[in-house]
Write a protein that holds these residues in place. Structure first.
Motif, PDB file in Angstrom:
ATOM      1  N   ARG A 363     -66.386  -3.025 -22.619  1.00 39.83           N
ATOM      2  CA  ARG A 363     -65.597  -3.063 -21.389  1.00 39.83           C
ATOM      3  C   ARG A 363     -64.517  -1.988 -21.461  1.00 39.83           C
ATOM      4  NH1 ARG A 363     -61.032  -6.212 -19.934  1.00 39.83           N
ATOM      5  NH2 ARG A 363     -61.109  -7.066 -22.044  1.00 39.83           N
ATOM      6  N   VAL A 364     -64.449  -1.133 -20.426  1.00 39.58           N
ATOM      7  CA  VAL A 364     -63.456  -0.052 -20.437  1.00 39.58           C
ATOM      8  C   VAL A 364     -62.526  -0.087 -19.222  1.00 39.58           C
ATOM      9  CG1 VAL A 364     -64.783   1.512 -21.893  1.00 39.58           C
ATOM     10  CG2 VAL A 364     -65.133   1.553 -19.412  1.00 39.58           C
ATOM     11  N   ILE A 365     -62.725  -1.032 -18.313  1.00 39.81           N
ATOM     12  CA  ILE A 365     -61.799  -1.236 -17.188  1.00 39.81           C
ATOM     13  C   ILE A 365     -61.381  -2.695 -17.213  1.00 39.81           C
ATOM     14  CG2 ILE A 365     -61.495  -1.205 -14.675  1.00 39.81           C
ATOM     15  CD1 ILE A 365     -63.507   1.028 -14.526  1.00 39.81           C
ATOM     16  N   GLU A 366     -60.084  -2.924 -17.190  1.00 46.91           N
ATOM     17  CA  GLU A 366     -59.566  -4.283 -17.257  1.00 46.91           C
ATOM     18  C   GLU A 366     -60.008  -5.074 -16.037  1.00 46.91           C
ATOM     19  OE1 GLU A 366     -55.147  -5.999 -17.145  1.00 46.91           O
ATOM     20  OE2 GLU A 366     -55.538  -4.693 -18.877  1.00 46.91           O
ATOM     21  N   TYR A 377     -68.176  -5.990 -13.920  1.00 44.60           N
ATOM     22  CA  TYR A 377     -67.078  -5.608 -13.018  1.00 44.60           C
ATOM     23  C   TYR A 377     -67.190  -4.109 -12.736  1.00 44.60           C
ATOM     24  CZ  TYR A 377     -62.435  -4.579 -11.197  1.00 44.60           C
ATOM     25  OH  TYR A 377     -61.401  -4.159 -10.401  1.00 44.60           O
ATOM     26  N   HIS A 378     -67.318  -3.770 -11.452  1.00 47.27           N
ATOM     27  CA  HIS A 378     -67.448  -2.347 -11.120  1.00 47.27           C
ATOM     28  C   HIS A 378     -66.352  -1.876 -10.168  1.00 47.27           C
ATOM     29  CE1 HIS A 378     -69.418  -4.076  -7.607  1.00 47.27           C
ATOM     30  NE2 HIS A 378     -70.317  -4.617  -8.403  1.00 47.27           N
ATOM     31  N   GLY A 379     -65.228  -2.586 -10.189  1.00 43.08           N
ATOM     32  CA  GLY A 379     -64.107  -2.167  -9.352  1.00 43.08           C
ATOM     33  C   GLY A 379     -63.162  -1.243 -10.098  1.00 43.08           C
ATOM     34  N   GLU A 380     -61.966  -1.102  -9.534  1.00 44.85           N
ATOM     35  CA  GLU A 380     -60.944  -0.246 -10.138  1.00 44.85           C
ATOM     36  C   GLU A 380     -59.993  -1.088 -10.984  1.00 44.85           C
ATOM     37  OE1 GLU A 380     -61.132   2.902  -9.850  1.00 44.85           O
ATOM     38  OE2 GLU A 380     -62.207   3.354  -8.001  1.00 44.85           O
ATOM     39  N   GLY A 381     -59.213  -0.395 -11.827  1.00 42.45           N
ATOM     40  CA  GLY A 381     -58.250  -1.093 -12.658  1.00 42.45           C
ATOM     41  C   GLY A 381     -57.770  -0.208 -13.802  1.00 42.45           C
ATOM     42  N   PRO A 382     -56.872  -0.719 -14.641  1.00 42.67           N
ATOM     43  CA  PRO A 382     -56.399   0.065 -15.797  1.00 42.67           C
ATOM     44  C   PRO A 382     -57.512   0.239 -16.830  1.00 42.67           C
ATOM     45  CG  PRO A 382     -54.943  -1.804 -15.296  1.00 42.67           C
ATOM     46  CD  PRO A 382     -56.188  -2.018 -14.524  1.00 42.67           C
ATOM     47  N   LEU A 383     -57.520   1.403 -17.481  1.00 43.90           N
ATOM     48  CA  LEU A 383     -58.516   1.657 -18.514  1.00 43.90           C
ATOM     49  C   LEU A 383     -58.144   0.955 -19.817  1.00 43.90           C
ATOM     50  CD1 LEU A 383     -59.712   3.664 -16.531  1.00 43.90           C
ATOM     51  CD2 LEU A 383     -59.828   5.361 -18.363  1.00 43.90           C
ATOM     52  N   VAL A 384     -59.130   0.452 -20.517  1.00 43.46           N
ATOM     53  CA  VAL A 384     -58.964  -0.123 -21.856  1.00 43.46           C
ATOM     54  C   VAL A 384     -60.070   0.448 -22.732  1.00 43.46           C
ATOM     55  CG1 VAL A 384     -57.891  -2.270 -21.037  1.00 43.46           C
ATOM     56  CG2 VAL A 384     -60.382  -2.143 -21.248  1.00 43.46           C
ATOM     57  N   GLY A 387     -59.285   5.296 -25.599  1.00 40.88           N
ATOM     58  CA  GLY A 387     -58.532   6.299 -26.340  1.00 40.88           C
ATOM     59  C   GLY A 387     -57.245   6.681 -25.659  1.00 40.88           C
ATOM     60  N   GLN A 388     -57.019   7.992 -25.550  1.00 39.49           N
ATOM     61  CA  GLN A 388     -55.764   8.496 -24.988  1.00 39.49           C
ATOM     62  C   GLN A 388     -55.594   8.178 -23.505  1.00 39.49           C
ATOM     63  OE1 GLN A 388     -58.406  10.331 -25.877  1.00 39.49           O
ATOM     64  NE2 GLN A 388     -58.400  12.416 -25.001  1.00 39.49           N
ATOM     65  N   PHE A 389     -56.646   7.651 -22.860  1.00 39.93           N
ATOM     66  CA  PHE A 389     -56.555   7.352 -21.426  1.00 39.93           C
ATOM     67  C   PHE A 389     -56.271   5.872 -21.159  1.00 39.93           C
ATOM     68  CE2 PHE A 389     -59.418  10.989 -21.987  1.00 39.93           C
ATOM     69  CZ  PHE A 389     -58.773  11.944 -21.210  1.00 39.93           C
ATOM     70  N   ASP A 390     -56.071   5.095 -22.227  1.00 39.36           N
ATOM     71  CA  ASP A 390     -55.775   3.663 -22.061  1.00 39.36           C
ATOM     72  C   ASP A 390     -54.566   3.456 -21.151  1.00 39.36           C
ATOM     73  OD1 ASP A 390     -57.830   2.661 -23.493  1.00 39.36           O
ATOM     74  OD2 ASP A 390     -56.674   2.076 -25.266  1.00 39.36           O
ATOM     75  N   GLY A 391     -54.664   2.443 -20.298  1.00 42.75           N
ATOM     76  CA  GLY A 391     -53.560   2.082 -19.404  1.00 42.75           C
ATOM     77  C   GLY A 391     -53.528   2.877 -18.115  1.00 42.75           C
ATOM     78  N   MET A 392     -54.239   3.977 -18.073  1.00 43.92           N
ATOM     79  CA  MET A 392     -54.246   4.814 -16.864  1.00 43.92           C
ATOM     80  C   MET A 392     -55.118   4.143 -15.787  1.00 43.92           C
ATOM     81  SD  MET A 392     -55.213   8.874 -16.688  1.00 43.92           S
ATOM     82  CE  MET A 392     -54.041   9.234 -17.985  1.00 43.92           C
TER      83      MET A 392
END
Length: 829
Positions: A363-366, A377-384, A387-392
């Motif tokens: 899972r890479v989107i919260e 889940y295929h919607g939008e959200g913070p990245l998890v 790597g360096q893009f976490d939280g974006m």
């Protein structure tokens, strides 16, 4: 009194119209132009059935309505005459397509003339006429020069019945568009070298114009979806232990950290070579079976996902993780790059595949709390886990990740399209020859304009051999030639090489063009059909184009998309005044058989319009009935009882006019008749403008009913105008009875040139009204009173009426009942 007899009056007017050429449109007239056309028909051996009559009835009603408004109307006709049915008939009977096509066109022409269609026959075109397809070939050569034509080998849809390739648009539910019955076989894929038009070059231009088109929304949506524009990124995955790279396209590069495996289409060029020794047999077997399936089968939502592991791995460019490379038939070789990065946590198909084959799911989107536990889940959200893009936020991370990939040389932003380039090669005889020669040591060369047309040769055997080649390939004297590279001249190879160094051995291209090529520009040829120097004069195109109204009930995507594509190219060439060729598109419903099924010769439920006409109903009743069935954009069914009712209506119109002609006329004026007439003009005129023919006809029926009620008072001279209005309002739909009654009403001028009646808003409501006076329920008098008269005054006038006084016999009324605007009923005991 003269009887209504369509079999007498209709041939009379059809002969008059044919002789005086009144429907020929003038180029560069000072009148405002109105260019209308149906989607020209394929002249089949069966001829038109009553379902086809709907389209021609709509076109002709609009054409006549616009002429009556002073427009310079062009209503032309042509024949989309290339195609498989004529060739298949030739294979079956030995009769040449040229011969059967000419016979079928004559039959269609007779049917249209007997329908009373106001067609400009001087502009008739026929796509299988060399004088027409010469210019189709010229257009091909011009597109070739502009880099819009190319040849390549690829897997193509192959119809095993017709033994020819099909474009993507001609494959419906896995079957040929011509053979889509329950017992017909699925099409297959076959590797072939084919010619294509580069329609993808114009994908964005075609999309940009769609919102402003005056077309039905469902057609605009279909075209938008077919083009299928997607914004995303192309991402490079390095194959472990190899120099090979696998490029994938994704609209969600923000999920790249969640890509845990790659999936290649069975058609992918690396699919077989990536197999390791222990997986080679399984990979080859899977691919061999997969390519036999249709795209519909492979992408069915309820189909269990299948695949095979190649044994090879790729490297995820953002985290360096090894990801296994699989092959699965749910990925299609013709779309995108033929490879996908699978992100099972955020895509249903990938998830189902990963679960089946026990592949990692990351899972890479919260996932929002309200969707937790719902699966993918295929919607939008913070990245998890990114790597360096976490939280974006995923929406902004897309651009950041693509920028990073571009910086690393591992990817780039990309726009892709679902639409493929237009495959135009057909391995059949009956089509326009592709104007290419394959010159030895020089490759393909376009034939120069002054050597066109490349004529179809006469052949003895039309049957394709199933080897992927046209029967033209077997015509050695035609196909194998000496070709002059300077002049474009050619002679048969068997005749020997002519003198000179410019002569080279060559073979003509033996594929013919898809019939859609010839139908992509005929609307322009109508503007200038006899020009032997140009496909059309740009000046005439500037006058006539764009088409004001295009009427059809088929070809929601392919034909309409191709017509638009060609016109965009013509615009860039400076040959037409606008990018879009069609102003308003009218898309009508279909008329089914009386049993509710589709009309089909094989089902034995086809109704021939000439049979209906010859039964005594006539063309006017047929036209009126079909337009009365309902809104033109809805499907309807044929009804033999329904047309009888419409015939009775026309007979009432006829009878009313005959009674007026034979009656003595008074000088009385009726405000009620005048108001009724003006209301009807307004209602029917507005209905015509909205193409609401069924409500226009209903209003005319109501008008006739009211006229029958009013005629009990006798006919006055005022009726002349009211009956002329009736005839004029009816004429666009029922032109024969209109022309005949117009003449009977004493008019020497042509109904076609008579000005359309105009209503006066001030006269829509009568100043007076007619009140019926009854004594004990029996009519004893009529009063003409002011519309604003008070109830007491109306009752007083009724009681004072001489005939009423007589029947009261000096008795006092027990009751005087007034129904506003209609009647007074006096009850006497």
């Amino acid at each position: 009194m003269r009887r209504y007899n369509p079999s007498e009056i209709e041939p009379k007017w059809q002969e008059i119209w044919a002789k005086d050429n009144r429907y020929q449109a003038s180029d560069f007239s000072d009148q405002q132009k109105f260019y209308i056309s149906c989607m020209f028909p394929y002249p089949s051996g069966a001829g038109m059935h009553v379902g086809h009559v709907m389209e021609h009835s709509i076109v002709d009603a609009v054409a006549r309505f616009q002429r009556a408004h002073g427009k310079n109307v062009m209503n032309p006709m042509g024949w989309d005459s290339f195609g498989l049915p004529a060739e298949n008939y030739a294979i079956k009977t030995g009769k040449s397509p040229q011969e059967t096509t000419a016979t079928n066109i004559a039959n269609f022409t007779n049917q249209l003339r007997r329908m009373g269609a106001s067609i400009d026959w001087s502009r008739e075109v026929n796509t299988s006429d060399p004088e027409y397809y010469k210019w189709t070939q010229w257009i091909f050569t011009e597109f070739y020069k502009r880099g819009l034509v190319y040849q390549k080998e690829s897997l193509q849809w192959w119809c095993t019945i017709d033994k020819t390739v099909l474009a993507n648009e001609q494959v419906i539910n896995g079957k040929s568009w011509r053979h889509d019955g329950p017992d017909d076989p699925l099409v297959i894929k076959k590797p072939m070298k084919q010619w294509f038009f580069k329609i993808t070059e114009y994908a964005d231009a075609l999309l940009e114009e769609i919102p402003d088109l005056n077309w039905p929304e469902k057609i605009k949506t279909a075209q938008t979806n077919w083009i299928g524009r997607s914004e995303g990124a192309e991402i490079q995955f390095t194959v472990e232990g190899s120099d090979d790279m696998i490029t994938v396209f994704s609209t969600r590069p923000d999920t790249l950290f969640g890509a845990t495996f790659l999936v290649l289409a069975p058609e992918h060029p690396l699919a077989r070579s990536l197999a390791q020794a222990k997986t080679q047999v399984a990979v080859d077997t899977y691919i061999d079976e997969a390519v036999k399936k249709s795209e519909i089968e492979r992408q069915a939502g309820d189909k269990e996902k299948t695949g095979v592991f190649t044994g090879s791995y790729a490297i995820n460019p953002v985290n360096g993780e090894k990801v296994p490379i699989w092959i699965a038939d749910y990925v299609l070789g013709g779309y995108g790059t033929g490879a996908i990065m699978a992100v099972p946590a955020h895509d249903e198909r990938d998830f189902a595949f990963a679960e089946k084959y026990e592949l990692p799911i990351v899972r890479v989107i919260e996932t929002p709390e309200n969707e937790a536990g719902t699966g993918v889940y295929h919607g939008e959200g913070p990245l998890v886990n990114s790597g360096q893009f976490d939280g974006m936020a995923s929406s902004s991370a897309r651009e950041k990740i693509v920028a990073w990939l571009e910086q690393q040389g591992l990817g780039e932003g990309k726009v892709t399209y679902k639409m493929r380039d237009w495959l135009i090669s057909r391995q059949r005889y009956w089509g326009a020859p592709i104007p290419i020669v394959h010159v030895k040591d020089h490759g393909p060369v376009v034939i120069p304009a002054h050597q066109l047309p490349v004529l179809l040769p006469e052949v003895e055997d039309y049957a394709p051999k199933g080897d992927g080649k046209s029967v033209l390939g077997a015509e050695e004297d035609w196909a194998h030639i000496w070709y002059n590279m300077t002049t474009g001249a050619s002679v048969s190879f068997s005749a020997g090489k002519p003198d000179g160094d410019d002569w080279h051995e060559a073979h003509r291209e033996t594929d013919t063009m898809d019939g859609y090529a010839c139908s992509s520009w005929y609307l322009l040829r109508y503007a200038d059909p006899h020009n032997d120097q140009q496909a059309w004069s740009p000046e005439k195109a500037t006058y006539w184009m764009p088409l004001d109204m295009y009427v059809g009930g088929d070809h929601a995507v392919a034909h309409l998309l191709y017509v638009r594509f060609w016109n965009h190219v013509f615009y860039d060439m400076g040959l037409v005044p606008t990018k879009e060729p069609v102003g308003r598109l009218v898309y009508h419903g279909l008329i089914g058989a009386e049993d509710g099924r589709k009309m089909s010769k094989s089902l034995g439920n086809v109704v021939d319009p000439l049979e209906v006409i010859d039964q005594g109903y006539g063309a006017d009743a047929l036209r009126t009935f079909e337009l009365f069935l309902g809104p033109i954009n809805e499907n309807s069914n044929w009804s033999s009882r329904g047309i009888a009712g419409v015939y009775r209506f026309l007979n009432r119109v006829w009878t009313l006019t005959q009674e007026y002609a034979e009656a003595e006329k008074t000088d009385t004026e009726s405000a009620e008749l005048r108001a009724l007439t003006h209301r009807t003009i307004k209602k029917v005129t507005n209905d015509y403008r909205r193409l609401s023919f069924n409500t226009a006809i209903a209003s005319l029926m109501e008008y006739v009913n009211e006229l029958y009620k009013l005629k009990v008072d006798g006919f006055s001279s005022q009726w002349q105008q009211s009956l002329e209005v009736l005839v004029q309002l009816l004429a666009p739909i029922a032109p024969h009875i209109g022309a005949e009654l117009w003449q009977q009403l004493g008019n020497d001028t042509s109904l076609d040139t008579a000005a359309w009646p105009v209503w006066d808003d001030a006269l829509l409501v009568a100043d007076t009204m007619t009140i019926i006076v009854q004594v004990n329920g029996k009519l004893r008098a009529k009063l003409e009173v002011a519309t604003d008269a008070r109830e007491d005054d109306i009752k007083t006038a009724a009681l004072a009426e001489g005939n009423v006084v007589k029947f009261l016999e000096n008795k006092q009324p027990a009751k005087v009942i007034y129904i506003p605007g209609r009647l007074v009923n006096i009850v006497v005991k």
